[in-house]
Design a protein around this motif. Sequence first.
Motif, mmCIF file in Angstrom:
data_model
loop_
_atom_site.group_PDB
_atom_site.id
_atom_site.type_symbol
_atom_site.label_atom_id
_atom_site.label_comp_id
_atom_site.label_asym_id
_atom_site.label_seq_id
_atom_site.Cartn_x
_atom_site.Cartn_y
_atom_site.Cartn_z
ATOM 1 N N SER A 144 -54.336 -7.588 -26.925
ATOM 2 C CA SER A 144 -55.499 -7.680 -27.796
ATOM 3 C C SER A 144 -55.347 -6.850 -29.067
ATOM 4 C CB SER A 144 -56.750 -7.211 -27.039
ATOM 5 O OG SER A 144 -56.587 -5.860 -26.598
ATOM 6 N N ILE A 145 -54.392 -5.935 -29.088
ATOM 7 C CA ILE A 145 -54.115 -5.113 -30.281
ATOM 8 C C ILE A 145 -52.630 -5.233 -30.600
ATOM 9 C CG2 ILE A 145 -54.163 -2.822 -31.306
ATOM 10 C CD1 ILE A 145 -56.414 -2.085 -29.438
ATOM 11 N N VAL A 146 -52.315 -5.773 -31.736
ATOM 12 C CA VAL A 146 -50.928 -5.960 -32.156
ATOM 13 C C VAL A 146 -50.712 -5.207 -33.466
ATOM 14 C CG1 VAL A 146 -49.135 -7.609 -32.796
ATOM 15 C CG2 VAL A 146 -50.841 -8.219 -31.060
ATOM 16 N N GLU A 147 -49.672 -4.403 -33.506
ATOM 17 C CA GLU A 147 -49.337 -3.689 -34.749
ATOM 18 C C GLU A 147 -48.511 -4.598 -35.647
ATOM 19 O OE1 GLU A 147 -47.120 0.388 -36.353
ATOM 20 O OE2 GLU A 147 -47.728 0.202 -34.246
ATOM 21 N N ILE A 148 -48.991 -4.825 -36.827
ATOM 22 C CA ILE A 148 -48.285 -5.652 -37.796
ATOM 23 C C ILE A 148 -47.994 -4.826 -39.044
ATOM 24 C CG2 ILE A 148 -49.377 -7.747 -36.926
ATOM 25 C CD1 ILE A 148 -51.202 -7.691 -39.406
ATOM 26 N N HIS A 149 -47.138 -5.365 -39.909
ATOM 27 C CA HIS A 149 -46.767 -4.696 -41.156
ATOM 28 C C HIS A 149 -46.919 -5.674 -42.309
ATOM 29 C CE1 HIS A 149 -44.723 -2.344 -38.035
ATOM 30 N NE2 HIS A 149 -44.858 -1.311 -38.858
ATOM 31 N N ILE A 150 -47.608 -5.212 -43.328
ATOM 32 C CA ILE A 150 -47.772 -6.011 -44.539
ATOM 33 C C ILE A 150 -46.821 -5.464 -45.596
ATOM 34 C CG2 ILE A 150 -49.354 -6.702 -46.369
ATOM 35 C CD1 ILE A 150 -51.600 -6.596 -44.348
ATOM 36 N N LYS A 151 -45.922 -6.299 -46.062
ATOM 37 C CA LYS A 151 -44.888 -5.883 -47.012
ATOM 38 C C LYS A 151 -45.195 -6.414 -48.402
ATOM 39 C CE LYS A 151 -39.895 -6.069 -47.855
ATOM 40 N NZ LYS A 151 -38.586 -6.561 -47.358
ATOM 41 N N VAL A 152 -45.126 -5.517 -49.378
ATOM 42 C CA VAL A 152 -45.276 -5.884 -50.788
ATOM 43 C C VAL A 152 -43.941 -5.594 -51.463
ATOM 44 C CG1 VAL A 152 -46.528 -5.506 -52.924
ATOM 45 C CG2 VAL A 152 -47.743 -5.378 -50.737
ATOM 46 N N GLN A 153 -43.295 -6.647 -51.952
ATOM 47 C CA GLN A 153 -41.965 -6.547 -52.542
ATOM 48 C C GLN A 153 -42.019 -6.895 -54.026
ATOM 49 O OE1 GLN A 153 -38.631 -5.888 -51.207
ATOM 50 N NE2 GLN A 153 -38.267 -5.873 -53.423
ATOM 51 N N SER A 154 -41.373 -6.063 -54.844
ATOM 52 C CA SER A 154 -41.299 -6.345 -56.276
ATOM 53 C C SER A 154 -40.326 -7.482 -56.534
ATOM 54 C CB SER A 154 -40.858 -5.095 -57.033
ATOM 55 O OG SER A 154 -40.614 -5.386 -58.395
ATOM 56 N N LEU A 155 -40.716 -8.407 -57.377
ATOM 57 C CA LEU A 155 -39.829 -9.498 -57.769
ATOM 58 C C LEU A 155 -38.925 -9.104 -58.926
ATOM 59 C CD1 LEU A 155 -42.348 -12.486 -57.570
ATOM 60 C CD2 LEU A 155 -40.537 -11.899 -55.934
ATOM 61 N N ASP A 156 -39.200 -7.965 -59.553
ATOM 62 C CA ASP A 156 -38.399 -7.507 -60.694
ATOM 63 C C ASP A 156 -37.330 -6.500 -60.281
ATOM 64 O OD1 ASP A 156 -40.065 -8.991 -62.538
ATOM 65 O OD2 ASP A 156 -41.579 -7.433 -62.222
ATOM 66 N N ASP A 157 -37.559 -5.804 -59.177
ATOM 67 C CA ASP A 157 -36.627 -4.779 -58.721
ATOM 68 C C ASP A 157 -36.572 -4.836 -57.200
ATOM 69 O OD1 ASP A 157 -35.078 -2.574 -58.151
ATOM 70 O OD2 ASP A 157 -36.197 -1.193 -59.438
ATOM 71 N N GLU A 158 -35.420 -5.190 -56.647
ATOM 72 C CA GLU A 158 -35.291 -5.349 -55.205
ATOM 73 C C GLU A 158 -35.496 -4.040 -54.443
ATOM 74 O OE1 GLU A 158 -31.539 -7.090 -54.391
ATOM 75 O OE2 GLU A 158 -32.034 -9.041 -55.308
ATOM 76 N N GLU A 159 -35.267 -2.908 -55.098
ATOM 77 C CA GLU A 159 -35.376 -1.632 -54.416
ATOM 78 C C GLU A 159 -36.818 -1.135 -54.305
ATOM 79 O OE1 GLU A 159 -32.860 1.152 -56.354
ATOM 80 O OE2 GLU A 159 -30.994 0.089 -55.845
ATOM 81 N N VAL A 160 -37.736 -1.782 -55.009
ATOM 82 C CA VAL A 160 -39.135 -1.361 -54.990
ATOM 83 C C VAL A 160 -39.896 -2.231 -53.990
ATOM 84 C CG1 VAL A 160 -41.260 -1.094 -56.321
ATOM 85 C CG2 VAL A 160 -39.046 -0.585 -57.364
ATOM 86 N N SER A 161 -40.283 -1.622 -52.879
ATOM 87 C CA SER A 161 -41.075 -2.328 -51.871
ATOM 88 C C SER A 161 -41.791 -1.306 -51.006
ATOM 89 C CB SER A 161 -40.187 -3.228 -51.003
ATOM 90 O OG SER A 161 -39.291 -2.441 -50.234
ATOM 91 N N VAL A 162 -42.924 -1.716 -50.448
ATOM 92 C CA VAL A 162 -43.711 -0.867 -49.562
ATOM 93 C C VAL A 162 -44.110 -1.695 -48.349
ATOM 94 C CG1 VAL A 162 -45.878 0.385 -49.262
ATOM 95 C CG2 VAL A 162 -44.563 0.644 -51.375
ATOM 96 N N VAL A 163 -43.885 -1.111 -47.174
ATOM 97 C CA VAL A 163 -44.296 -1.747 -45.925
ATOM 98 C C VAL A 163 -45.411 -0.904 -45.327
ATOM 99 C CG1 VAL A 163 -43.598 -2.514 -43.633
ATOM 100 C CG2 VAL A 163 -41.994 -2.697 -45.558
ATOM 101 N N ALA A 164 -46.624 -1.446 -45.267
ATOM 102 C CA ALA A 164 -47.788 -0.704 -44.793
ATOM 103 C C ALA A 164 -48.200 -1.208 -43.409
ATOM 104 C CB ALA A 164 -48.947 -0.856 -45.771
#
Length: 473
Positions: free
Chosen positions: A446-466
Motif C-alpha cells: 500500500s506504500i511504494v517509494e518512488i523517485h521523480i527525476k528532473v533531467q536537464s536537456l541542455d546539460d546531461e550532468e544536471v539532474s535531480v532525483v527526488a
Amino acid sequence: MSERIPVKDVTPVKIHQPAEQESADASRKRIYVRAVQGPLETFRRYFGFFFLALFVALPWIRYDGHQAILLDIGEQRFTIFALTLWPQDLTILAWIFIIGAFALFFVTTFAGRVWCGFLCPQTTWTYMYVWFEEKIEGSRHQRMKLDARPLDFDKFWRKSLKHLCWLIIALLTALTFVGYFTPIDSLFIDFFTLQNSFWVGLWVWFFAFCTYGNAGWMREIMCTHICPYARFQSVMFDKDTFTVTYDEGRGEKRGPRGRKVSREALAAEGVGDCIDCNLCVQVCPTGIDIRNGLQYECINCGACVDACNGVMDKMGYPKGLISYTTEHKMKGGHTHIVRPKLVGYAVVLMVMIAFLALDLFTRVPLDVDIIRDRNQLYRETNDGLVENVYTLKILNKSQQDARYILSVEGLEGHRLTGNREFLVHGGEVYVEPISVAIDPYKLESSIVEIHIKVQSLDDEEVSVVAPTKFLYR
C-alpha cells in the motif's frame, strides 16, 4: 564580645589638580585628532580609498544584463556575478563566513589589530569625517578654540557646513549600502523623487543615521566599548605578533630638550630619546598614550608611528622609537614568523577554502521540491486506476534559461499525467502539477517509494532525483 571593631574612614580625598591638568583631563572627553603625514598614513589613505571606491562601484556594475551583486532578501536570492545563491545554498554562505572569521584570526595573530586600523568601515568613515572637519573648522588647536568660544556667526556657519557635509556623506553611504539589497539603478531615482516604498526609505534613513552617529559623534566609542573585537583580540596575540610598540628602554627617561644638545650627553644623564611632545597622543584616533604599553583601545593604525618618526627626523635621532614590532624583538630576541599558532590558523583556513571550493564545484544548479496533495491520499479514476497527485516546484538556480524533462522511477506500468518537458527561466521557480496512476493489482504494497527525476536537456550532468511516496489504502 563587648569589644568594638575599629572603624577606618575610607572616604576618598579629592586631590587638587592644577588648572592645566584639569583642562587636559577635560579635553580627553572629546578627542581632537591631529593630522599626521607619513608613509603609513599615506598607505592607509590610499588603501581605504581603494576599498571605499570598490564599495561605491560594485552595486553599479552590470553582469550578463543584471546587477552584478544583488542580495535580494525579499526574493530570497543572492546574486554574485555568475553565481546565484538560494536558501538551499546556506552551506555556501556558512563557509564564506567561516573563512572570513579564520582569515581575521590569522591576520590578527600575525599583525595585530590591523583590520581596525586600515580596513574597518568605522575607521575609514571616521577619518573621512575628520578630514571634512579639518577643512572646514581648521587644525586641531583651531577646532579646540572654536568649540571653547561662544556661538557667533563664524562658528555657526562652520558647524552647519560641517554637519551638512556629514549628513550628505551619510545619506550617500546609506543609499549605496541599501543598493546591495535592492536594484540600485532605480533606488536613487525613486528615493529622490519620493517614489520609493516605505521600507526602503526606512532602511535608508536608518543606515544614514547610524553612519552619521557612528563616524561623526561616537567615533572611538565604537572601537573601545561597542565593538567586541577589541575585547577578544588579545586572545590571538602572542609574543611574535606585530603590534604598535613604544621602545621604553630607548625612550625613557623622557623630557624636552633643545636640538643642539647631543644625544650622547643626554644619554649620560639618563635621558632617553622621547622628548615628551605628546604628538603620539594627539594623532591617536582613540586618544590613548602608546607609551603606557599595549592597550585594547589601540587599533594598530600606525598614526603614532608616523608622528614619532617625524619628530625623530627633526631631532636627528634614529627612527623607530614607536614602531611595528614584536615582544620578542623588543626584548632583544628574534621574531618567529612561522609558529604553531599561525600555522594552525593557516591550515584551518586552507581546509575551509577547500570545502567551499568543493561545495561550489559539486553544486547542482537545480532544485526540486515535491508536495503531495493534502486533500486526499489517493483517488480512484473512472478506468479503475489508483492515482496520486503531486505538485512539483522546480528551481533553476542558474542565471540562464534551461529545458528539463520529467520521469518517474520505481513504479512499473504507471501513467504520468502532466507536462513532461518544460522551460524554466534563469533564477525562477516553475510549478507543475502532475498525477501518477497505476493499476492497483500491480502494487506489491500500500506504500511504494518512488523517485521523480528532473533531467536537464541542455546539460546531461544536471539532474535531480527526488524521493516520494505512492500511497494506496
